[in-house]
Every structure is written in C-alpha cells, then in structure tokens.
Design an enzyme around this catalytic site. Structure first.
Site, PDB file in Angstrom:
ATOM      1  N   GLU A 192       6.338 -66.502  38.766  1.00  0.00           N
ATOM      2  CA  GLU A 192       7.075 -65.459  39.542  1.00  0.00           C
ATOM      3  C   GLU A 192       7.183 -63.953  38.658  1.00  0.00           C
ATOM      4  OE1 GLU A 192      11.245 -65.719  40.402  1.00  0.00           O
ATOM      5  OE2 GLU A 192      11.209 -67.527  39.277  1.00  0.00           O
ATOM      6  N   CYS A 236     -20.896 -80.880  31.209  1.00  0.00           N
ATOM      7  CA  CYS A 236     -19.660 -80.799  31.832  1.00  0.00           C
ATOM      8  C   CYS A 236     -19.076 -82.157  32.047  1.00  0.00           C
ATOM      9  CB  CYS A 236     -19.870 -79.935  33.166  1.00  0.00           C
ATOM     10  SG  CYS A 236     -18.377 -80.083  34.031  1.00  0.00           S
ATOM     11  N   GLU A 248      -9.798 -75.742  21.501  1.00  0.00           N
ATOM     12  CA  GLU A 248      -9.156 -76.908  22.648  1.00  0.00           C
ATOM     13  C   GLU A 248      -9.177 -78.239  21.626  1.00  0.00           C
ATOM     14  OE1 GLU A 248     -10.857 -75.100  26.678  1.00  0.00           O
ATOM     15  OE2 GLU A 248     -12.090 -76.674  25.855  1.00  0.00           O
ATOM     16  N   LYS A 264     -12.933 -83.568  28.113  1.00  0.00           N
ATOM     17  CA  LYS A 264     -12.098 -82.751  27.180  1.00  0.00           C
ATOM     18  C   LYS A 264     -10.574 -82.678  28.135  1.00  0.00           C
ATOM     19  CE  LYS A 264     -11.613 -78.757  28.471  1.00  0.00           C
ATOM     20  NZ  LYS A 264     -12.461 -77.788  28.102  1.00  0.00           N
ATOM     21  N   CYS A 296     -16.407 -80.209  29.883  1.00  0.00           N
ATOM     22  CA  CYS A 296     -15.268 -80.109  30.466  1.00  0.00           C
ATOM     23  C   CYS A 296     -14.590 -81.393  31.036  1.00  0.00           C
ATOM     24  CB  CYS A 296     -15.604 -79.277  31.767  1.00  0.00           C
ATOM     25  SG  CYS A 296     -16.872 -78.286  31.798  1.00  0.00           S
ATOM     26  N   HIS A 341      10.269 -68.839  43.619  1.00  0.00           N
ATOM     27  CA  HIS A 341      11.507 -68.851  42.566  1.00  0.00           C
ATOM     28  C   HIS A 341      12.296 -70.396  42.798  1.00  0.00           C
ATOM     29  CE1 HIS A 341      14.960 -67.905  40.057  1.00  0.00           C
ATOM     30  NE2 HIS A 341      15.626 -68.542  40.973  1.00  0.00           N
ATOM     31  N   TYR A 356     -13.655 -71.443  22.406  1.00  0.00           N
ATOM     32  CA  TYR A 356     -13.066 -72.373  23.314  1.00  0.00           C
ATOM     33  C   TYR A 356     -13.009 -73.813  22.465  1.00  0.00           C
ATOM     34  CZ  TYR A 356     -13.850 -69.422  27.500  1.00  0.00           C
ATOM     35  OH  TYR A 356     -14.030 -68.632  28.387  1.00  0.00           O
TER      36      TYR A 356
HETATM   37  P1  NDP Z   1     -17.917 -69.871  21.481  1.00  0.00           P
HETATM   38  O1  NDP Z   1     -18.807 -68.842  21.564  1.00  0.00           O
HETATM   39  O2  NDP Z   1     -16.607 -69.853  22.384  1.00  0.00           O
HETATM   40  O3  NDP Z   1     -17.120 -69.589  20.148  1.00  0.00           O
HETATM   41  C1  NDP Z   1     -18.087 -69.846  18.898  1.00  0.00           C
HETATM   42  C2  NDP Z   1     -17.359 -69.473  17.753  1.00  0.00           C
HETATM   43  O4  NDP Z   1     -18.083 -70.104  16.533  1.00  0.00           O
HETATM   44  C3  NDP Z   1     -16.687 -68.275  17.500  1.00  0.00           C
HETATM   45  O5  NDP Z   1     -15.382 -68.415  16.994  1.00  0.00           O
HETATM   46  C4  NDP Z   1     -17.721 -67.605  16.694  1.00  0.00           C
HETATM   47  O6  NDP Z   1     -17.019 -66.633  16.004  1.00  0.00           O
HETATM   48  C5  NDP Z   1     -18.081 -68.859  15.752  1.00  0.00           C
HETATM   49  N1  NDP Z   1     -19.362 -68.698  15.069  1.00  0.00           N
HETATM   50  C6  NDP Z   1     -20.602 -68.589  15.501  1.00  0.00           C
HETATM   51  N2  NDP Z   1     -21.573 -68.672  14.527  1.00  0.00           N
HETATM   52  C7  NDP Z   1     -20.776 -68.813  13.412  1.00  0.00           C
HETATM   53  C8  NDP Z   1     -21.288 -69.090  12.105  1.00  0.00           C
HETATM   54  N3  NDP Z   1     -22.438 -68.871  11.747  1.00  0.00           N
HETATM   55  N4  NDP Z   1     -20.239 -69.147  11.148  1.00  0.00           N
HETATM   56  C9  NDP Z   1     -18.795 -69.322  11.492  1.00  0.00           C
HETATM   57  N5  NDP Z   1     -18.490 -69.273  12.758  1.00  0.00           N
HETATM   58  C10 NDP Z   1     -19.549 -69.091  13.567  1.00  0.00           C
HETATM   59  O7  NDP Z   1     -18.556 -71.198  21.712  1.00  0.00           O
HETATM   60  P2  NDP Z   1     -18.044 -72.567  21.663  1.00  0.00           P
HETATM   61  O8  NDP Z   1     -18.889 -73.483  20.908  1.00  0.00           O
HETATM   62  O9  NDP Z   1     -16.668 -72.963  21.364  1.00  0.00           O
HETATM   63  O10 NDP Z   1     -18.249 -73.037  23.077  1.00  0.00           O
HETATM   64  C11 NDP Z   1     -19.533 -73.126  23.822  1.00  0.00           C
HETATM   65  C12 NDP Z   1     -19.479 -72.316  25.079  1.00  0.00           C
HETATM   66  O11 NDP Z   1     -18.870 -73.337  26.109  1.00  0.00           O
HETATM   67  C13 NDP Z   1     -18.347 -71.178  25.065  1.00  0.00           C
HETATM   68  O12 NDP Z   1     -19.151 -70.065  25.150  1.00  0.00           O
HETATM   69  C14 NDP Z   1     -17.900 -71.455  26.765  1.00  0.00           C
HETATM   70  O13 NDP Z   1     -18.698 -70.521  27.439  1.00  0.00           O
HETATM   71  C15 NDP Z   1     -18.053 -72.901  27.078  1.00  0.00           C
HETATM   72  N6  NDP Z   1     -16.841 -73.607  27.238  1.00  0.00           N
HETATM   73  C16 NDP Z   1     -16.174 -73.399  28.089  1.00  0.00           C
HETATM   74  C17 NDP Z   1     -14.829 -74.031  28.083  1.00  0.00           C
HETATM   75  C18 NDP Z   1     -13.829 -73.631  29.050  1.00  0.00           C
HETATM   76  O14 NDP Z   1     -14.074 -72.929  30.131  1.00  0.00           O
HETATM   77  N7  NDP Z   1     -12.579 -74.107  28.976  1.00  0.00           N
HETATM   78  C19 NDP Z   1     -14.329 -75.088  27.281  1.00  0.00           C
HETATM   79  C20 NDP Z   1     -15.531 -75.262  26.038  1.00  0.00           C
HETATM   80  C21 NDP Z   1     -16.641 -74.573  26.105  1.00  0.00           C
HETATM   81  P3  NDP Z   1     -17.187 -64.980  16.503  1.00  0.00           P
HETATM   82  O15 NDP Z   1     -16.181 -64.994  17.634  1.00  0.00           O
HETATM   83  O16 NDP Z   1     -16.852 -64.205  15.180  1.00  0.00           O
HETATM   84  O17 NDP Z   1     -18.483 -64.700  17.123  1.00  0.00           O
END
Ligand code: NDP
Length: 462
Positions: free
Chosen positions: A444, A43, A184, A51, A48, A439, A180
């Site tokens: 709102e 984080c 982002e 980022k 976080c 407002h 995410y």
């Molecule tokens: P996420 O789980 O959010 O997303 C992973 C993405 O990768 C999904 O779109 C998934 O597809 C895709 N994917 C997974 N495996 C493959 C593959 N083999 N080939 C192609 N696509 C694939 O993970 P992130 O890495 O973005 O983030 C990790 C975690 O970190 C998040 O789950 C979140 O909890 C945390 N995070 C939170 C943030 C916040 O609160 N703002 C910011 C950044 C991270 P599909 O959807 O089809 O499964």
C-alpha cells in the site's frame, strides 16, 4: 523447393527451444529437437527453479526464530542438505518429464544427443552420426557460467552448475561476483548455516540496480552475518590436504574455506557448434548475432535465448520463441519487446524492480521526482527481527509518468510483476495516487506516497 527432413530443427531443449519446438509442432509443422543434457535447460535443471527451492529452504531458520514473537515454541530443528537435494532432484525430474511430454504430445521428434550444424540446412546428430536437414534451424543452446581460466587454482572452484549438486553442505564458502547469482547464493548458503563471504570487484554489489536497493541489501546481508568484501578480487586458489581451499585476494586477504564459488556472469555456449561450417556470425563474446526477428546472417538459421546474449532471462527466451512462431508460422511479423522488463533478485530480503534506476532516470530526464519509503514491515514488529523495507518510485516530472519502481523486502518479486504492468501501460503518478490502498499490506506504500521525498534536477539532488 528442396525436400527437407523437417520444417524446423531446434538445437537446445531449454526454455526457448522447447517453446518454439512445441508450438511449431502443434501448428502441424514437422519438428525435431535435440538436447545433449536434460530437457528444461538451465532454468529448470540448474537455474531459476532449483534456486527458488533452495531459497525457500534457506528461509526456514528465520521463520522458526520469528515464530517465538507470535507465541509459538518451536522445538529443536535440524537441517539435512541431502534430503533437500533429493527432494529438489525429484521435483526437477518431474518438471523435465513435463517438458518432454509437452513435446511428445505436440508430436515433435526428440533426439537425446548433441547436435551440430554442418551447413545452412543440415545438422549432425552426434550420438548416431546421422545428418538431418531442415528448412529452418533454431539455435537455442543457452549459456554456461563464464570460465575464469586466468585464475590460478581455477580448477578448485565451483560454479552454479555444481552448487546445486554438492554432496555435502560446505561449512564455509567464498563467493566471487556481485550479480544475481553471487548475491542469491550468498543468502541461500548463509540461511543454511554456512559461514559465507562475498567478494566483489566493484564499489557496491548489484552494479546494474538502483543505489538504494544495492545499499539496502548490502546492509541487510551484513546484519544477517554475511561478510561482504568490495573492491577486491580472488587472485589465487589453493587446494589443501584436508579438502579446504585457501584463497588469496588482491587486497592481501587470505581465506580458508570449504568451497570457492565463482559467479562471474554467463557466456553463450557456441563453441564447437558448427557455426563456422554454416557461416553463422558471432560477436566478440561468442554470442550469435541476430536481427530483431531472431534471424542470424544465414537465411533459415535463427537463434534465441541466452545464446544471443540479449537479455539473459527465461521469460525473454520464451518471448523470443513466441515471436519466432508469430513471424515465421503465423504470418505476423513480431519482434521481441525487450523494453521495461521487470525482474527480481531472490536475495534475502528480495529485490523487485522495473524500469529505470534513479541514476539512469537522472541522466535521461531533466527533472525527476523520487518517492521513497523506508519502514519496518509489520511482521517484524512482533518477531522483533531488525529488518527494513524500501520502496521507491521514480517519476519523470515533465509528464508524471512512473519510469522506475524498486522494492527491497518480502515478496518484492511478486510486486515487481504487477508494477511491470503499470509501467508498461505508461501509468502516471496520478494513476498510482487515485488507486485505493489494500490495507494492511506493505504494497500500500506504493499508492500512499503523496509528496516527493526529493527531486533531481539536471542531475543534482534538490
Ligand atoms: P551477472 O552479470 O548478474 O553478474 C556477474 C558479476 O560478476 C558482476 O558483479 C560482475 O562485476 C562480476 N564479474 C564479471 N567478470 C568478473 C571478473 N573477471 N572478475 C571479478 N568479477 C567479475 O551474472 P551472474 O553470473 O550473476 O548471472 C548470469 C545471468 O543470469 C544474469 O545476468 C541474469 O540475467 C541471469 N540470472 C537471473 C536471475 C534472476 O532473474 N533472479 C538469477 C540468476 C541469474 P561488474 O558488476 O563489476 O561487472
């Protein structure tokens, strides 16, 4: 009772581990904590916090453009990635210092080393080869970007770990993933002038979110100039002589870019941690299996945060740490409440969300009411920026409870935090209706959507 070196030994100095160690030490327990990299964890060091700093940095070019509509003339602007990263590094170093200071003030002993389990109550400190014992051990080592070893040319890709410390801002980038991190960073890089392409295997980005948020963000990102390729994946990455990468996709596209960034989820960092030696059970993904009190199958060994793969969010790890303290050191058994967690995607525009998506609510309840507003935010009237804001409340018709709230637009994350309280408190739509509007704000709209835009009965929109 055997004599241990410590009451508590924490492996991993991220959000969860530091919180558990600091609070336990402040309660007078003999605590030690080991961290092999930097205190603060994902984080603070490469997640976080940096980022969000990059998100701020990436928004200025739009602010400069928007200023003209309000009578300002802004001179020529330039952007220095090097200056931004140096400033970011300074801030991260300051925060890391605060984490250490908190531990020191509480009199927790700090070990800067990798630590591995050697038994149910013993830990090997790799830097010195010393083994120490503890009555309780917490494993809070977090996770790391999932490795996609099957991808030919994987070694020519980067993950979020490297993205924060690139020596140069890439001219162009191809980001794979629809979650995410992918979303982002696509907005961050685009905002800094990088030609950005997002490639995602599914039909629409952000698979776990409400359809209006997914579609609305997709349109907004494309309108800004980000290319989004859905239902496609990278099949091969080759490194060219000039340092660029050429990626070929399953749908037959070929893209030559400065960097290829994979954001395909995060996996628990449990390899080589000595879990077998201690007999700690993991699931198929390598996540440590815990019960509702973060207890592993081995008495005395606990795990919290991303290494357990419950919900990969910083506040969840911190909450799990506080529940551990209540249960183990305050004689007040408390299990983490992981229901109805508000969350934000720091895309541009942002998404703030809490509770069920329309699709989830339609499956769960016989009839739901959807209150939906889509409008141009006030600032966009003078700036002339073509942007839309979407607000959506999902109400269970049977008891009038608001079961989902979703916002796409400026400050959606800030609003989601407050909406989270209302949903957690079980507020009904009538509570929203009798709340006076602030407002003029965008928020709102949340208390002025008096009649449902549509209903969904037995899964069918009526
Ligand atoms: P996420 O789980 O959010 O997303 C992973 C993405 O990768 C999904 O779109 C998934 O597809 C895709 N994917 C997974 N495996 C493959 C593959 N083999 N080939 C192609 N696509 C694939 O993970 P992130 O890495 O973005 O983030 C990790 C975690 O970190 C998040 O789950 C979140 O909890 C945390 N995070 C939170 C943030 C916040 O609160 N703002 C910011 C950044 C991270 P599909 O959807 O089809 O499964």
């Amino acid at each position: 009772m055997p004599d241990f070196d410590y009451d508590l030994f924490v492996i991993g100095g991220g959000s969860g581990g530091v919180r558990a160690a600091r609070v336990a030490a402040s309660l007078g327990r003999r605590v030690a904590i080991a961290e092999e990299y930097r205190f603060g964890g994902t984080c603070v060091i490469r997640g976080c916090v940096p980022k969000k700093l990059l998100v701020y940095a990436s928004q200025f070019h739009e602010h400069f453009e928007d200023a003209a509509g309000f009578g300002w003339t802004v001179g020529e602007s330039t952007f220095s990635w090097e200056k931004l990263i140096a400033a970011k590094d300074q801030e991260i170093a300051r925060l890391e210092g605060l984490y250490r200071k908190g531990l020191q003030n509480a009199k927790a002993e700090i070990f800067e080393t990798r630590a591995e389990l050697t038994g149910p109550h013993s830990v090997l400190l790799k830097a010195t080869g010393r083994t120490v014992t503890a009555e309780r051990i917490i494993i809070a080592v977090g996770g790391a970007p999932s490795v996609h070893g099957a991808l030919p040319g994987y070694e020519h890709t980067i993950s979020s770990n490297e993205a924060f410390d690139l020596k140069q801002l890439p001219k162009s980038i191809l980001i794979e993933g629809g979650g995410y991190i992918a979303v982002e960073f696509a907005n961050i890089f685009h905002g800094m002038g990088v030609k950005t392409t997002l490639i995602y295997r599914g039909k629409e980005i952000l698979s776990r979110f409400d359809q209006d948020m997914r579609g609305g963000l997709h349109l907004a990102m494309e309108a800004k100039g980000i290319t989004i390729l859905c239902e496609d994946v990278i099949q091969n990455v080759a490194l060219n002589a000039d340092g660029t990468r050429t990626a070929s996709t399953k749908q037959g596209k070929t893209l030559t870019v400065s960097q290829v960034f994979l954001a395909l989820g995060r996996s628990p960092s449990t390899k080589g941690l000595g879990l077998e030696a201690a007999g700690v059970a993991v699931d198929q993904k390598g996540a440590i299996i815990v019960d509702e009190y973060s207890r592993t199958n081995v008495p005395g060994i606990f795990a919290l945060g991303d290494v357990t793969d419950r919900v990969q969010l910083t506040p969840v790890a911190i909450h799990e740490a506080m529940c551990f303290i209540e249960t183990e050191y305050r004689n007040n058994p408390t299990s983490p409440d992981l229901d109805t967690i508000a969350t934000a995607v720091f895309s541009q525009p942002e998404i703030g969300t809490v509770g069920l998506s329309e699709e989830q609510a339609a499956k769960k309840f016989e009839e739901i009411e959807i209150y939906r507003a889509e409008f141009r935010p006030m600032k966009a009237t003078l700036s002339g920026r073509n942007e839309r804001m979407i607000m959506k409340l999902i109400v269970n018709a049977a008891d009038r409870k608001v079961v989902g709230a979703h916002i796409l637009g400026h400050d959606a994350g800030e609003m989601a935090q407050l909406l989270g309280i209302t949903l957690k408190a079980g507020c009904t739509k009538d509570d929203f209706d009798r709340t006076m509007a602030v407002h003029p704000t965008a928020a709102e709209e949340l208390v002025t959507m008096y009649s449902p835009t549509y209903r969904v009965r037995n899964g069918e929109r009526v």
